[in-house]
Design a protein around this motif. Sequence first.
Motif, PDB file in Angstrom:
ATOM      1  N   TYR A  26       0.851  -1.190   0.000  1.00  0.00           N
ATOM      2  CA  TYR A  26       0.000   0.000   0.000  1.00  0.00           C
ATOM      3  C   TYR A  26       0.881   1.232   0.000  1.00  0.00           C
ATOM      4  N   GLU A  27       0.714   2.079  -1.014  1.00  0.00           N
ATOM      5  CA  GLU A  27       1.484   3.308  -1.138  1.00  0.00           C
ATOM      6  C   GLU A  27       0.539   4.494  -1.023  1.00  0.00           C
ATOM      7  N   ASN A  28       0.672   5.236   0.072  1.00  0.00           N
ATOM      8  CA  ASN A  28      -0.148   6.421   0.287  1.00  0.00           C
ATOM      9  C   ASN A  28       0.722   7.642   0.032  1.00  0.00           C
ATOM     10  N   HIS A  29       0.469   8.324  -1.075  1.00  0.00           N
ATOM     11  CA  HIS A  29       1.292   9.470  -1.449  1.00  0.00           C
ATOM     12  C   HIS A  29       0.823  10.761  -0.786  1.00  0.00           C
ATOM     13  N   TYR A  30      -0.307  10.709  -0.100  1.00  0.00           N
ATOM     14  CA  TYR A  30      -0.779  11.868   0.651  1.00  0.00           C
ATOM     15  C   TYR A  30      -0.307  11.815   2.101  1.00  0.00           C
ATOM     16  N   ALA A  45       3.896  12.190  -7.529  1.00  0.00           N
ATOM     17  CA  ALA A  45       4.090  13.640  -7.486  1.00  0.00           C
ATOM     18  C   ALA A  45       3.368  14.282  -6.312  1.00  0.00           C
ATOM     19  N   ASP A  46       2.301  13.623  -5.838  1.00  0.00           N
ATOM     20  CA  ASP A  46       1.540  14.183  -4.726  1.00  0.00           C
ATOM     21  C   ASP A  46       2.315  14.138  -3.419  1.00  0.00           C
ATOM     22  N   ARG A  47       3.312  13.261  -3.335  1.00  0.00           N
ATOM     23  CA  ARG A  47       4.083  13.122  -2.094  1.00  0.00           C
ATOM     24  C   ARG A  47       4.834  14.411  -1.763  1.00  0.00           C
ATOM     25  N   ASP A  48       5.343  15.100  -2.797  1.00  0.00           N
ATOM     26  CA  ASP A  48       6.148  16.302  -2.588  1.00  0.00           C
ATOM     27  C   ASP A  48       5.349  17.586  -2.762  1.00  0.00           C
ATOM     28  N   ARG A  49       4.057  17.463  -2.974  1.00  0.00           N
ATOM     29  CA  ARG A  49       3.230  18.646  -3.193  1.00  0.00           C
ATOM     30  C   ARG A  49       3.028  19.402  -1.880  1.00  0.00           C
ATOM     31  N   PRO A  50       3.275  20.719  -1.861  1.00  0.00           N
ATOM     32  CA  PRO A  50       3.045  21.493  -0.633  1.00  0.00           C
ATOM     33  C   PRO A  50       1.582  21.389  -0.217  1.00  0.00           C
ATOM     34  N   ARG A  51       1.354  21.236   1.083  1.00  0.00           N
ATOM     35  CA  ARG A  51      -0.015  21.157   1.588  1.00  0.00           C
ATOM     36  C   ARG A  51      -0.056  21.722   2.998  1.00  0.00           C
ATOM     37  N   TRP A  52      -1.256  22.009   3.450  1.00  0.00           N
ATOM     38  CA  TRP A  52      -1.423  22.500   4.814  1.00  0.00           C
ATOM     39  C   TRP A  52      -0.968  21.412   5.799  1.00  0.00           C
ATOM     40  N   ILE A  67       0.791  -7.098  -5.371  1.00  0.00           N
ATOM     41  CA  ILE A  67      -0.304  -6.197  -5.695  1.00  0.00           C
ATOM     42  C   ILE A  67      -0.024  -4.866  -5.014  1.00  0.00           C
ATOM     43  N   THR A  68       0.150  -3.830  -5.803  1.00  0.00           N
ATOM     44  CA  THR A  68       0.437  -2.500  -5.269  1.00  0.00           C
ATOM     45  C   THR A  68      -0.799  -1.626  -5.422  1.00  0.00           C
ATOM     46  N   ILE A  69      -1.310  -1.152  -4.306  1.00  0.00           N
ATOM     47  CA  ILE A  69      -2.478  -0.275  -4.293  1.00  0.00           C
ATOM     48  C   ILE A  69      -2.007   1.105  -3.862  1.00  0.00           C
ATOM     49  N   SER A  70      -2.287   2.097  -4.685  1.00  0.00           N
ATOM     50  CA  SER A  70      -1.770   3.446  -4.445  1.00  0.00           C
ATOM     51  C   SER A  70      -2.884   4.446  -4.238  1.00  0.00           C
ATOM     52  N   ALA A  71      -2.661   5.341  -3.287  1.00  0.00           N
ATOM     53  CA  ALA A  71      -3.535   6.494  -3.095  1.00  0.00           C
ATOM     54  C   ALA A  71      -2.792   7.716  -3.616  1.00  0.00           C
ATOM     55  N   GLY A  72      -3.295   8.307  -4.705  1.00  0.00           N
ATOM     56  CA  GLY A  72      -2.613   9.433  -5.311  1.00  0.00           C
ATOM     57  C   GLY A  72      -1.474   9.004  -6.216  1.00  0.00           C
ATOM     58  N   GLU A  73      -0.714   9.965  -6.672  1.00  0.00           N
ATOM     59  CA  GLU A  73       0.419   9.735  -7.560  1.00  0.00           C
ATOM     60  C   GLU A  73       1.713  10.101  -6.847  1.00  0.00           C
TER      61      GLU A  73
END
Length: 303
Positions: free
Chosen positions: A67-71, A292-299, A284-290
């Motif tokens: 499981y890869e959560n990019h957020y 690129a989302d890992r490095d995206r600035p967020r609150w 089996i790799t299940i991903s949330a987001g992409e």
Amino acid sequence: MTAMLVDLLDEDVQLHEGIGYNIRHLRDDLSAASDPTSVAFNLETHKYRKDFENLVSQADLGLIIRYENHYEPALSGQRSWLLQAKRVYETKHDPNRRYEPRAKFNSFDADQDARIRELVRFVDDDFFRYLLYCPRPDGLDQRTRNELSYLRSRALSLEIFDYASGLQVRDDVLNGSPTLAAGMFVADIEGCPKTLGEVHAGLLKTATPLSWSIVQHIPGAESHLRGRLSDGTGLRQGIELHRESDDLVSMIVRGDEEVVGIISEKLAERRWAGRMLPAATLTITISAGEPADRDRPRWDLVD
């Protein structure tokens, strides 16, 4: 049957064989949902050295769910298992009903089960499962379908249909979706069903449809603890060549010859004659987001 399963996981084979619901359908359904989830499949077949041939294969298939959560990267993780496949056999008492609820998994072997339990105790990790091949209920006679449906309903009678998984169970029961009335189930080595009826009577308790078992281990799957010898010493002694971040169980499931060789040597001292190298490993790799989302600035998240 496991070789056939491996073949049918190939997208081209699915199209050639006219599989009713294939990987492309899954991708289409995921893209239509508002949740940014994607799934990737990777299948490795293993070839081993001559001196490893006698070690293939205590397990029929290796399974890794990643499981890869990019957020929220902290929720990422993976679980790994060795799967020993068993299939239910036809009921011979009534030729008009090839499979009845009392149909058994006749290939269970007490010595093999004992070796599996010894391996689990030695590695000190709950990483072994039975993969149960069963006929799908919709292909059986009406009496058997009715009885299996009753057993599933009884198994779910005390369920609290809450949270995302509970609501999905409720929807599955109400809309007649076949995901619970499945053909492949995953079962623990403890309390593994012995008959087709027991599989459906233990739904989501002692036997879980393969698709549900995969989904149940995300998000936030916990990685395996390091294996320990029965005397409390670490199994990592003797495998220091591996990076510290490597997971011992996933190395076994992937058929890492060095790790398996060390464990086999240790187990041989206990007169353990089992085999543990799977002929193939499915990741089996299940991903949330992409990515690129890992490095995206967020609150920043506020407690």
